[in-house]
Write a protein that holds these residues in place. Sequence first.
Motif, PDB file in Angstrom:
ATOM      1  N   HIS A  80      78.481 -59.229  65.111  1.00  0.00           N
ATOM      2  CA  HIS A  80      77.480 -58.256  64.642  1.00  0.00           C
ATOM      3  C   HIS A  80      76.477 -57.499  65.713  1.00  0.00           C
ATOM      4  CE1 HIS A  80      77.041 -59.451  60.384  1.00  0.00           C
ATOM      5  NE2 HIS A  80      77.107 -60.899  60.755  1.00  0.00           N
ATOM      6  N   HIS A 237      72.263 -53.871  58.118  1.00  0.00           N
ATOM      7  CA  HIS A 237      72.505 -54.793  59.154  1.00  0.00           C
ATOM      8  C   HIS A 237      71.430 -54.644  60.201  1.00  0.00           C
ATOM      9  CE1 HIS A 237      76.055 -56.250  57.519  1.00  0.00           C
ATOM     10  NE2 HIS A 237      76.604 -56.837  58.738  1.00  0.00           N
ATOM     11  N   LEU A 241      68.839 -57.858  60.458  1.00  0.00           N
ATOM     12  CA  LEU A 241      69.319 -58.590  61.505  1.00  0.00           C
ATOM     13  C   LEU A 241      68.137 -58.382  62.776  1.00  0.00           C
ATOM     14  CD1 LEU A 241      73.194 -58.548  61.753  1.00  0.00           C
ATOM     15  CD2 LEU A 241      71.599 -60.397  61.014  1.00  0.00           C
ATOM     16  N   PRO A 247      68.601 -63.383  58.019  1.00  0.00           N
ATOM     17  CA  PRO A 247      70.117 -63.581  57.989  1.00  0.00           C
ATOM     18  C   PRO A 247      70.771 -63.083  57.050  1.00  0.00           C
ATOM     19  CG  PRO A 247      68.525 -65.723  58.602  1.00  0.00           C
ATOM     20  CD  PRO A 247      67.838 -64.595  57.964  1.00  0.00           C
TER      21      PRO A 247
END
Length: 292
Positions: A80, A237, A241, A247
């Motif tokens: 990630h 994302h 995040l 999450p």
Amino acid sequence: MTNELNIPDFDSLPSVKDMPQGCAWGIFDKDGKKDVYGTLNLLTPNVIKDAYAEARDGVHISLNWPMGAIKTPGFARKGHFNHQPTALAYNGVKPAVEKLIQEYDWHDRGGLIGRGVLLDYKAYADKHGIEYSPFEAKRITVAELEAVAKEQGVTFKTGDILLVRSGFTEALTGVTPEQQGERLGTHKSCGVDGSIETAKWVWNHHFSAVAGDAIAFETIPPFKDGKESALPDLVLHQYFLSLFGLPIGELWDLKALSEYCAKSNRYTFLLTSIPLNVPGSIGSPPNAIAMF
């Protein structure tokens, strides 16, 4: 939808220097200590106790797709990422292995437990004649998510864990490695619309976490200025995040869950998830169970 922590909505979040509107850094800080758990803080004892009431049928369903289910991993994904312009992680932290090992451990707080909510977009699309391939850049919009919730009779609560079924993992199950390769070879995936509108919707509903059966939860490739763009432009994302500390679960197996929800006409349940106890890791199988 109650909000016992009095969390500001997206547009009312205090501005953070050099960051876009909607940055939640500092919101969950306490006693002068920087928070590391983000939206998991919404899973208060009261929220969790309320979630226990969902487990009343004596039914439990695994949400874990088999390890190695994808024979040849695609999309060139190695991990990630953070807020792209600054490379900062949640709460302004500059990523370092030592910090991950010392400070970020889900096991210290007992993992994830709360009320799960399934929005079964795949079933909704099948019912309404909406045709799409899991391996195209189908964008599931906020309007569609709300339509699914309305049809299912779902009302959201603060701290809910949102699950979205698209049919992605099912389309890769029971086929040959060659067929998997052809499908993944599009380098596209359906998912929730990767937009600021979606980020705002998720924050304002005060979900504690999100997950889905798609490979990135949001659509791949991302769209920027009305055109397909590169993976670093993934909107959700970065917001989830880095800016929210929220999450994301990916590649969950939601087929059996979908079937039981339809059979029982119940789309809420007690959900637990506990990552592998590997300090410093950035991802893990979910080890997730839904209980009715």
